[in-house]
Design a protein around this motif. Structure first.
Motif, short mmCIF file in Angstrom:
data_model
loop_
_atom_site.label_atom_id
_atom_site.label_comp_id
_atom_site.label_asym_id
_atom_site.label_seq_id
_atom_site.Cartn_x
_atom_site.Cartn_y
_atom_site.Cartn_z
N TYR A 6 0.82 -1.23 0.00
CA TYR A 6 0.00 0.00 0.00
C TYR A 6 0.85 1.27 0.00
N ARG A 7 2.07 1.16 0.51
CA ARG A 7 2.91 2.36 0.56
C ARG A 7 3.28 2.87 -0.83
N ASP A 8 3.13 1.99 -1.84
CA ASP A 8 3.47 2.40 -3.21
C ASP A 8 2.43 3.32 -3.84
N PHE A 9 1.24 3.37 -3.26
CA PHE A 9 0.20 4.20 -3.89
C PHE A 9 -0.56 5.08 -2.90
N ARG A 47 -19.05 -5.93 2.28
CA ARG A 47 -18.11 -6.40 3.25
C ARG A 47 -17.41 -5.25 3.97
N GLY A 48 -17.55 -4.05 3.42
CA GLY A 48 -16.79 -2.91 3.95
C GLY A 48 -17.03 -2.58 5.41
N GLY A 49 -18.22 -2.94 5.91
CA GLY A 49 -18.56 -2.53 7.27
C GLY A 49 -18.09 -3.45 8.37
N VAL A 50 -17.45 -4.57 8.01
CA VAL A 50 -17.20 -5.59 9.05
C VAL A 50 -16.22 -5.15 10.13
N MET A 51 -15.17 -4.46 9.75
CA MET A 51 -14.18 -4.09 10.77
C MET A 51 -14.76 -3.05 11.73
N ARG A 149 -22.47 9.35 12.95
CA ARG A 149 -21.44 9.56 11.92
C ARG A 149 -20.08 9.59 12.60
N GLY A 150 -19.16 8.77 12.07
CA GLY A 150 -17.81 8.77 12.63
C GLY A 150 -17.04 10.01 12.23
N PHE A 151 -16.84 10.17 10.94
CA PHE A 151 -16.04 11.29 10.42
C PHE A 151 -16.63 11.77 9.09
N THR A 152 -16.65 13.07 8.90
CA THR A 152 -16.93 13.62 7.58
C THR A 152 -15.57 13.76 6.88
N ILE A 153 -15.49 13.21 5.67
CA ILE A 153 -14.19 13.24 4.98
C ILE A 153 -14.32 13.94 3.63
N PRO A 154 -13.19 14.43 3.08
CA PRO A 154 -13.22 15.09 1.77
C PRO A 154 -13.44 14.09 0.64
N ASP A 155 -13.68 14.61 -0.54
CA ASP A 155 -13.94 13.77 -1.71
C ASP A 155 -12.63 13.16 -2.23
N LYS A 156 -12.17 12.14 -1.53
CA LYS A 156 -10.95 11.43 -1.93
C LYS A 156 -11.24 9.94 -1.83
N PHE A 157 -10.59 9.13 -2.66
CA PHE A 157 -10.82 7.69 -2.57
C PHE A 157 -9.97 7.11 -1.45
N VAL A 158 -10.61 6.43 -0.52
CA VAL A 158 -9.93 5.95 0.68
C VAL A 158 -9.98 4.43 0.78
N LEU A 163 -12.44 -0.88 4.26
CA LEU A 163 -12.64 -0.42 2.88
C LEU A 163 -11.57 -0.99 1.96
N ASP A 164 -12.01 -1.38 0.77
CA ASP A 164 -11.11 -2.09 -0.13
C ASP A 164 -10.71 -1.25 -1.34
N LEU A 165 -9.63 -1.72 -1.96
CA LEU A 165 -9.29 -1.35 -3.34
C LEU A 165 -9.25 -2.68 -4.07
N ASP A 166 -10.19 -2.92 -4.96
CA ASP A 166 -10.28 -4.21 -5.64
C ASP A 166 -10.22 -5.38 -4.65
N GLU A 167 -10.89 -5.24 -3.55
CA GLU A 167 -11.02 -6.28 -2.52
C GLU A 167 -9.81 -6.46 -1.58
N TYR A 168 -8.73 -5.75 -1.83
CA TYR A 168 -7.57 -5.88 -0.95
C TYR A 168 -7.47 -4.69 0.02
N TYR A 169 -6.58 -4.83 0.99
CA TYR A 169 -6.20 -3.77 1.94
C TYR A 169 -7.27 -3.47 3.00
N ARG A 170 -8.29 -4.32 3.11
CA ARG A 170 -9.31 -4.08 4.13
C ARG A 170 -8.75 -4.22 5.55
N ASN A 171 -7.66 -4.97 5.68
CA ASN A 171 -7.10 -5.28 6.99
C ASN A 171 -6.34 -4.14 7.65
#
Ligand code: IMP
Ligand code: MG
Length: 187
Positions: A6-9, A47-51, A149-158, A163-171
């Motif tokens: 993940y540090r690469d992107f 699946r995004g809400g599990v953690m 509501r936990g946090f209001t965040i800006p319009d950025k992909f997180v 939350l995943d990127l193509d199903e990875y990095y949820r951990n």
């Protein structure tokens, strides 16, 4: 396929683990007060809400039950759901007469949660509310009530913390922001 580190992107860490945990504990305390004496049922949208769900459950001090459902967007990918949502996994318990709290990772356009609320309200819960960890409020297209509501965040992909990127990095235990010029890390 190579899965990048993940540090690469990642552009930045938006919300550190400590801030997440502190806020989830506050939400849990608030929910415990509000639902004292009620038949609370948490519904997690996979699946995004599990953690978020599992930390929130630990922070809720009153008895409660949980159930799960899953939805898929028609047409375009998850980044532009266009309002068409289909239930791919239904609940296993009845919600009639119960106090239902939907637990979501993030509300973006609001289409997903609006459809789920419509769908669930036909089953006559006593109350039906929404608890979202993240709210990209400026992207909202559908009108949805967000009660917790936990946090209001800006319009950025997180990504991360469910939350995943193509199903990875949820951990990952934090919420990170993708560098805007990067293509998805698993392609
Ligand atoms: P909405 O229907 O536009 O509100 O989209 C909600 C869904 O899109 C969420 O449940 C997520 O699965 C996904 N989503 C929206 N924004 C992000 C993001 O920044 N990272 C990861 N998933 C996202
Ligand atoms: Mg998703």
């Amino acid at each position: 396929m190579t899965i990048q580190d993940y540090r690469d992107f990642m552009a930045e860490v938006l919300i550190e683990p400590d801030r997440l945990q502190t806020r989830v504990k506050e939400l849990g305390a608030e929910i415990s007060r509000d639902y004292q004496g009620h038949d609370l049922l948490l519904i997690c949208i996979l699946r995004g809400g599990v953690m978020f769900l599992t930390d929130l459950m630990r922070a809720i001090t009153i008895p409660h039950a949980v159930d799960f459902m899953a939805v898929a967007s028609y047409g375009a990918g998850a980044r532009d759901s266009q309002g068409q949502v289909r239930i791919t996994l239904d609940l296993t318990t009845s919600i009639e007469g119960r106090d239902v709290l939907l637990v979501e990772d993030i509300i973006d356009s609001g289409h997903t949660i609006a459809s789920v609320l419509d769908f669930l309200s036909t089953r006559r819960p006593r109350t039906l509310r929404v608890c979202a960890l993240l709210d990209k409020a400026e992207r909202r297209l559908a009108v949805v009530p967000v009660h917790y509501r936990g946090f209001t965040i800006p319009d950025k992909f997180v990504f991360g913390y469910g939350l995943d990127l193509d199903e990875y990095y949820r951990n990952l235990p934090f919420i990170g922001v993708v560098q805007p010029d990067k293509v998805l890390p698993t392609s």
